[in-house]
Design a protein around this motif. Structure first.
Motif, PDB file in Angstrom:
ATOM      1  N   ASN A 140      -8.356  -8.560  -4.549  1.00 49.40           N
ATOM      2  CA  ASN A 140      -7.362  -7.513  -4.254  1.00 49.40           C
ATOM      3  C   ASN A 140      -6.053  -8.090  -4.763  1.00 49.40           C
ATOM      4  OD1 ASN A 140      -6.382  -6.005  -1.052  1.00 49.40           O
ATOM      5  ND2 ASN A 140      -6.391  -5.095  -3.064  1.00 49.40           N
TER       6      ASN A 140
ATOM      7  N   TYR B 256       5.089  -3.552   1.790  1.00 45.76           N
ATOM      8  CA  TYR B 256       3.931  -3.382   0.912  1.00 45.76           C
ATOM      9  C   TYR B 256       3.841  -1.950   0.394  1.00 45.76           C
ATOM     10  CZ  TYR B 256      -0.735  -2.763  -0.860  1.00 45.76           C
ATOM     11  OH  TYR B 256      -1.786  -2.451  -1.683  1.00 45.76           O
TER      12      TYR B 256
ATOM     13  N   MET C  31       0.667  -2.166   6.599  1.00 41.60           N
ATOM     14  CA  MET C  31       0.069  -3.512   6.652  1.00 41.60           C
ATOM     15  C   MET C  31      -0.852  -3.701   5.462  1.00 41.60           C
ATOM     16  SD  MET C  31      -0.369  -6.421   7.987  1.00 41.60           S
ATOM     17  CE  MET C  31      -1.618  -7.695   8.103  1.00 41.60           C
ATOM     18  N   CYS C  32      -1.045  -4.967   5.099  1.00 45.33           N
ATOM     19  CA  CYS C  32      -1.945  -5.286   3.979  1.00 45.33           C
ATOM     20  C   CYS C  32      -2.548  -6.662   4.280  1.00 45.33           C
ATOM     21  CB  CYS C  32      -1.129  -5.303   2.685  1.00 45.33           C
ATOM     22  SG  CYS C  32      -2.130  -5.656   1.249  1.00 45.33           S
ATOM     23  N   GLY C  33      -3.834  -6.688   4.539  1.00 38.22           N
ATOM     24  CA  GLY C  33      -4.478  -7.923   4.999  1.00 38.22           C
ATOM     25  C   GLY C  33      -4.597  -8.975   3.909  1.00 38.22           C
TER      26      GLY C  33
ATOM     27  N   GLY D 141      -2.985  -8.919   1.264  1.00 38.11           N
ATOM     28  CA  GLY D 141      -1.616  -9.126   0.791  1.00 38.11           C
ATOM     29  C   GLY D 141      -0.846 -10.128   1.631  1.00 38.11           C
TER      30      GLY D 141
ATOM     31  N   VAL E 218      -3.109   0.119   9.651  1.00 36.41           N
ATOM     32  CA  VAL E 218      -3.202   1.336   8.819  1.00 36.41           C
ATOM     33  C   VAL E 218      -4.532   2.015   9.169  1.00 36.41           C
ATOM     34  CG1 VAL E 218      -1.770   0.480   6.906  1.00 36.41           C
ATOM     35  CG2 VAL E 218      -4.224  -0.032   6.945  1.00 36.41           C
TER      36      VAL E 218
ATOM     37  N   ASN F 154      -7.995   4.914   4.644  1.00 36.57           N
ATOM     38  CA  ASN F 154      -8.783   3.975   3.837  1.00 36.57           C
ATOM     39  C   ASN F 154     -10.237   4.153   4.257  1.00 36.57           C
ATOM     40  OD1 ASN F 154      -6.565   2.129   2.575  1.00 36.57           O
ATOM     41  ND2 ASN F 154      -5.992   2.298   4.724  1.00 36.57           N
TER      42      ASN F 154
ATOM     43  N   THR G 145      -7.495  -5.344   5.715  1.00 40.28           N
ATOM     44  CA  THR G 145      -7.471  -4.509   6.925  1.00 40.28           C
ATOM     45  C   THR G 145      -8.798  -3.766   7.051  1.00 40.28           C
ATOM     46  OG1 THR G 145      -6.358  -2.822   5.577  1.00 40.28           O
ATOM     47  CG2 THR G 145      -4.972  -4.150   7.042  1.00 40.28           C
TER      48      THR G 145
END
Ligand SMILES: N[C@H](CCC[C@H](N)C(=O)O)C(=O)O
Length: 277
Positions: A11, A61, A71-73, A75, A161, A194, A223
């Motif tokens: 990712n 993000y 949020m971005c895990g 990331g 998210v 998502n 996430t």
């Protein structure tokens, strides 16, 4: 504008410091342009390192389509490695403010190299009233939704998210890429969602493939895998420690007694350079 390109299990992200492009009103445009795989650098999203009044750093993000996400895990693992490598912090345990709250991160450093990053992702939220989903139900677990000609049994949660989890015996990429965008924009999700398709191998191993809101099919979603394990554990399908296989690599997830989820996975540099905005 100076940037670093990084990835967490495939990712991939462009990472910049706010002071190198201090124009928040242009972040959406910047994400769309820099993330473009042909006319830009190419990535799933843009991470901006900013100052925070409540944590050591603030992470902003944007998905590749320019949409802002809370949020971005994968990331935040790259973000944590970036700020340490850039000498912006000299400790391996610190906090990052996100739009979904302050997250604790812990770098696993071996001979001065970040081997992996552990993140307290917070708890998986099951109450529909706290998830952008149009439902009066008390929970959104194993609900049936109709997508064109097909029924899907889904569980939708908030992991910073919205994430919709679908358990399946076969991970068919063609189907994931056909139905993912339809579920992403299904009318029961006013803020879209998502979509993670999960194949449980055994109580300690799950394969996950994700269609991401605002970014499309990605090789991994932090996430997303956190949501999958949170749901599978709540349904009694797995142990509280699970190894997740994504197309981009493996991520370890642990669900704690208080329902908080810990994610432990890699973060890697790809390149750095100058982008001509
Ligand atoms: N790739 C990210 C997902 C960001 C979520 C974003 N796609 C949205 O919710 O709009 C992750 O590793 O968690």
């Amino acid at each position: 504008m100076v940037f670093k390109k990084m990835h967490g299990t495939g990712n991939d992200f462009i990472v910049i410091k706010y002071e190198d492009f201090p124009f928040e009103e242009r972040f959406k445009e910047l994400a769309q342009k820099t993330c473009h795989r042909h006319f830009g650098i190419g990535a799933d999203g843009l991470l901006i390192v900013n100052k925070s009044n409540i944590a050591d750093f603030k992470m902003q993000y944007y998905n590749s389509d320019g949409s802002l996400a809370a949020m971005c895990g994968n990331g935040i693992r790259c973000f944590a490695k970036f700020v340490y490598d850039e000498g912006l912090i000299n400790k391996s345990l610190f906090t990052v403010e996100t739009l979904s709250g302050v997250k604790k991160v812990s770098l696993n450093i071996d001979d001065d190299k970040t081997k992996s990053v552990k993140v307290n992702m917070g708890e998986v939220i099951f109450e529909p009233s706290k998830i952008p989903v149009t439902s009066e139900k008390a929970s959104f677990i194993n609900e049936t939704i109709m997508v064109n000609d097909r029924n899907f049994t889904v569980t939708t949660v908030l992991m910073g998210v919205p994430h919709t989890v679908i358990f399946t015996d076969t991970l068919n990429l063609e189907e994931i890429k056909a139905y993912g965008p339809l579920i992403e924009k299904h009318d029961i999700y006013p803020a879209n969602t998502n979509v993670s398709f999960a194949k449980i191998r055994d109580e300690g191993n799950i394969e996950v493939r994700t269609w991401e809101r605002g970014a499309g099919y990605t090789l991994a979603c932090g996430t997303g895998v956190s949501s999958v394990v949170g749901v599978a554990y709540r349904l009694g399908l797995v142990d509280n420690k699970v190894n997740i296989n994504t197309e981009g690599g493996n991520i370890k997830i642990e669900v704690m007694e208080d329902d908080s989820v810990f994610m432990d996975g890699p973060a890697q540099d790809i390149c750095s350079g100058v982008y001509f905005i």
